[in-house]
Enzyme design. Structure first.
Site, short mmCIF file in Angstrom:
data_model
loop_
_atom_site.label_atom_id
_atom_site.label_comp_id
_atom_site.label_asym_id
_atom_site.label_seq_id
_atom_site.Cartn_x
_atom_site.Cartn_y
_atom_site.Cartn_z
CG ASP A 78 11.28 -1.31 5.08
OD1 ASP A 78 10.87 -2.14 5.67
OD2 ASP A 78 10.34 -0.92 4.23
N GLY B 267 15.44 -0.06 -0.61
CA GLY B 267 16.10 1.11 -0.78
C GLY B 267 14.80 1.75 -1.26
CG ASP C 170 4.96 1.34 -11.25
OD1 ASP C 170 5.94 1.61 -10.14
OD2 ASP C 170 3.88 1.37 -11.37
N GLY C 171 8.45 2.14 -9.98
CA GLY C 171 8.98 3.58 -9.74
C GLY C 171 7.68 4.56 -9.14
CG ASP D 235 6.46 4.65 3.83
OD1 ASP D 235 6.89 5.76 3.31
OD2 ASP D 235 6.85 3.43 3.38
NE ARG E 44 5.77 3.19 -3.42
CZ ARG E 44 5.15 3.13 -3.28
NH1 ARG E 44 4.10 3.44 -3.92
NH2 ARG E 44 4.48 2.71 -2.21
NE ARG F 10 8.23 10.30 2.58
CZ ARG F 10 7.93 8.55 2.70
NH1 ARG F 10 7.03 8.58 2.37
NH2 ARG F 10 9.21 8.39 2.30
P1 AMP Z 1 6.89 0.25 1.37
O1 AMP Z 1 5.86 -0.50 1.76
O2 AMP Z 1 5.92 1.72 0.50
O3 AMP Z 1 7.60 1.03 2.68
O4 AMP Z 1 8.04 -0.08 0.23
C1 AMP Z 1 8.82 -1.09 0.69
C2 AMP Z 1 10.15 -1.36 -0.35
O5 AMP Z 1 9.44 -1.20 -1.65
C3 AMP Z 1 10.90 0.17 -0.64
O6 AMP Z 1 12.12 -0.54 -0.62
C4 AMP Z 1 10.22 0.86 -1.56
O7 AMP Z 1 10.23 1.64 -2.74
C5 AMP Z 1 9.76 -0.53 -3.15
N1 AMP Z 1 8.51 -0.49 -3.62
C6 AMP Z 1 7.11 0.33 -3.68
N2 AMP Z 1 6.68 0.86 -3.93
C7 AMP Z 1 6.80 0.57 -5.96
C8 AMP Z 1 7.26 1.29 -6.55
N3 AMP Z 1 5.79 0.34 -7.04
N4 AMP Z 1 8.45 0.22 -7.29
C9 AMP Z 1 9.41 0.22 -7.05
N5 AMP Z 1 9.67 -0.12 -5.85
C10 AMP Z 1 8.61 -0.02 -4.96
MG MG Z 2 8.42 2.47 2.70
#
Ligand code: AMP
Ligand code: MG
Length: 487
Positions: free
Chosen positions: A248, A86, A121-122, A258, A89, A172
Site C-alpha cells: 500500500d 484505505g 484518530d485520523g 509514504d 487519515r 502532499r
Molecule cells: P501507513 O503506515 O501510514 O502507510 O498507514 C497504513 C494504514 O493505516 C493506512 O490505511 C492509513 O490510512 C492507516 N492509518 C495510519 N495512521 C492512522 C491514523 N492515525 N488514523 C487512522 N488511520 C491511520
Molecule cells: Mg501508507
C-alpha cells in the site's frame, strides 16, 4: 483558493473511495509553504494570505472545485494481507494540472477520520509531518522521483501517541496516489469490472504510451517494473531506507511514497534498519531490491484476470517480465554506483572496485555519504578527510591505487571523474539527527532548525560554507538508533 481543480478520480465509481470532508482543527497555523511548487501548481504565493492558506491547507475551508474523497485500497503489510486499508487519515482534495502540463493530486494527510480509519484518530503528529516535508523535498532536490510537500500546518490541537504531541497536517502532492494496494483492493473482492476501470485509468493517467501496445496489460506491467527498478537503485545509491515498503506504500507512478520511519544511512552497514516496528529487518537497506520485486509480484497477481480466462497462460506471459527485474535493477545499480566512483559506464571492473570499497567502508563503519563525497577530494590530491572516515590505511591505500589505475586505464581524467562524482554524491542529506533536532524544536514551536535544514537541503550537490554542520556525521551520542512510523 485559486487552484483550478480538474478532478478525475472522483468521477470513478463509488467503490473507489468514500466521500468525506476534512474535520476542522482548532487553530491552524501555516508552518511551511513550498513557493516553487505552489507556482508550478498555478498558485501565486504572493497573493496567498497566510491565514487563508492555513485554513485551506488544514481542511478548515474547502476550496471551490475540490471534491474531497478518501481512497480505498488494500495492502500487504510486513507480508500479511489486509483487504481493507484505505486513506484512514488522509483526504484527496482533487487534482490540478500544473504549469508543466502534469496532473497531480492535492492530498491532505492528518485531516481527520474517514470510513477507513478503523481504530485510528485520523490525525498525524507534527513530528512525522516535519519529517515527511524535509525528506520528500530533499529527495526531490536529490533528483529522486517522489511525492512532494506543498505545505505543512500546525493544527493547534494535540494528538496522543506514546505521549501527548502537537498535531500537524501535510499537504502532499503526487502524480497519483494509486498504489499496488489499490489494484489488490479490487482483485481481493473479485470485482473485475472495477479492476479493469482502475487499469484503464492508471494507463491513461500514468502510462498513456502503453495504451497502444499490442498487449497494454503487459506493456503497463513492464513499465511499472522498470520504474521500480530504477527507483530502488536510486535509493540504494543514496543510502536511503524507506522503512515500510508495504504494497500500500508502493506507488504505481514510480514515486517514493509514504515517509514514515524512513532514514538515510550514516555509517555503511548493508543490513541496517531503523524502523522500530520492523523487528525482523524485512525492510532493511539491502533487502529493499528483493522486497520491491516481491511487491511487483503482488501487482502481477492482480493483473492476471485482465489477461484473459486462461490463468496458466497469463502467468506464462507475466512471469518473464518479472524475471527481468533483477537484471534491470542490477544494471541501474551498476550505473549509479559506477558514477559514484567517477565511471560513467560501469562494467565488471567497476563493480569489483565498488564491492571492495563498500566492504572496507563496512569494516570501518565509514559514513556512507561522506566517504563517497570525499573521494572526489582525494582525486584532487587531498585525502586527509577521507582517511578520517576509512581508518584502515593499508586497505584504503590499496583501493585508491587500484581505483586510480582503473581510471587511467579507461583514460578518464581526474577532473572529469571528480566532476561526475560531485554531481551524483550529495554533500548534504537529511541526516537523522538533524531531522530529530528539527522535530524537537518544532514541537516546542521553534521552526528555526526546520527552516535552516530545509534551506541546506535545497542544493544537495553543492558545498555551501554556511551549511557545514549539515554535512557532518552524527557524533556517537547524536546517532539516531530507531525511527518511528508516523501513525
Ligand atoms: P501507513 O503506515 O501510514 O502507510 O498507514 C497504513 C494504514 O493505516 C493506512 O490505511 C492509513 O490510512 C492507516 N492509518 C495510519 N495512521 C492512522 C491514523 N492515525 N488514523 C487512522 N488511520 C491511520
Ligand atoms: Mg501508507
Amino acid at each position: 483558493m485559486p487552484f483550478t481543480f480538474d478532478n478525475t478520480y472522483a468521477g470513478l465509481p463509488t467503490e473507489f473511495y468514500a466521500r468525506v470532508e476534512p474535520t476542522p482543527v482548532a487553530e491552524p497555523q501555516l508552518i511551511a509553504l513550498n513557493r516553487e511548487l505552489a507556482e508550478l501548481l498555478g498558485l501565486d504565493p504572493a497573493q496567498l494570505d497566510p491565514a487563508d492558506a492555513a485554513k485551506w491547507f488544514s481542511g478548515n475551508a474547502l476550496p471551490s472545485g475540490s471534491e474531497p474523497i478518501a481512497m480505498a485500497y488494500s495492502g500487504h503489510q510486513f507480508g500479511g494481507f489486509s483487504p481493507m486499508l484505505g486513506d484512514g487519515r488522509a483526504i484527496l482534495l482533487g487534482e490540478v494540472v500544473g504549469r508543466d502540463g502534469i496532473r497531480r493530486d492535492i492530498h491532505l494527510k492528518g485531516s481527520g477520520p474517514t470510513p477507513f480509519s478503523r481504530r485510528g484518530d485520523g490525525r498525524s503528529a507534527l513530528g512525522p509531518v516535519i519529517r515527511e516535508y524535509l525528506v520528500s523535498e530533499a529527495m526531490h532536490a536529490l533528483g529522486v522521483p517522489t511525492t512532494r510537500a506543498l505545505a505543512a500546518v500546525w493544527t493547534g490541537e494535540a494528538v496522543y501517541r506514546e505521549a501527548r504531541e502537537p498535531g500537524g497536517i501535510l499537504v502532499r502532492i503526487a502524480r497519483s496516489h494509486i498504489r499496488v494496494g489499490t489494484f489488490q483492493f479490487f482483485r481481493a473482492r473479485n470485482d473485475l469490472d472495477n479492476l479493469q476501470r482502475l487499469f484503464d485509468y492508471a494507463v491513461r493517467r500514468l502510462y498513456p504510451e502503453t495504451a497502444d501496445a499490442e498487449n497494454p496489460v503487459l506493456a503497463f506491467y513492464a513499465e511499472v517494473i522498470a520504474r521500480q527498478a530504477e527507483l530502488v537503485a536510486t535509493w540504494m545509491s543514496l543510502g536511503f531506507i524507506h522503512g515500510v515498503m508495504n504494497t500500500d506504500n508502493t506507488s504505481i507512478s514510480g514515486e517514493t511514497l509514504d515517509y514514515g520511519p524512513c532514514a538515510f544511512l550514516d555509517y555503511y552497514d548493508p543490513a541496517k534498519k531503523f524502523s522500530s516496528i520492523d523487528h525482523g529487518g524485512r525492510y532493511a537497506y539491502n533487502n529493499q531490491p528483493g522486497i520491491a520485486q516481491w511487491n511487483l509480484a503482488r501487482l502481477a497477481d492482480t493483473l492476471l484476470p485482465l489477461l484473459g480466462d486462461d490463468e496458466q497462460r497469463a502467468v506464462g506471459e507475466v512471469k518473464p517480465l518479472l524475471d527481468r527485474y533483477p537484471d534491470l535493477f542490477q544494471s541501474a545499480l551498476l550505473e549509479k554506483f559506477s558514477a559514484k566512483i567517477g565511471i560513467a559506464s560501469g562494467d565488471d571492473a567497476s563493480w569489483s572496485l565498488i564491492e571492495s570499497l563498500l566492504g572496507t567502508m563496512h569494516r570501518n563503519r565509514a559514513d556512507f555519504t561522506r566517504s563517497f563525497r570525499l573521494l572526489a577530494d582525494a582525486l584532487d590530491g587531498d585525502d586527509s578527510m577521507l582517511r578520517n572516515e576509512i581508518t584502515e590505511t593499508p586497505a584504503l591505500d590499496a583501493w585508491l591505487r587500484d581505483w586510480r589505475a582503473d581510471l587511467a586505464r579507461r583514460g578518464i581524467a581526474n577532473e572529469a571523474a571528480a566532476a561526475l562524482m560531485r554531481s551524483v554524491n550529495p554533500a548534504t542529506i537529511p541526516r537523522n539527527h538533524r531531522i530529530e533536532e528539527a522535530i524537537v524544536a518544532g514541537n516546542q514551536g521553534d521552526f528555526g532548525p526546520f527552516e535552516r535544514l530545509h534551506q541546506a537541503l535545497r542544493d544537495p550537490y553543492l558545498e555551501r560554507p554556511e551549511d557545514g554542520i549539515y554535512r557532518l556525521a552524527p557524533r556517537p551520542e547524536e546517532e539516531v538508533q530507531a525511527t518511528f512510523c508516523g501513525t
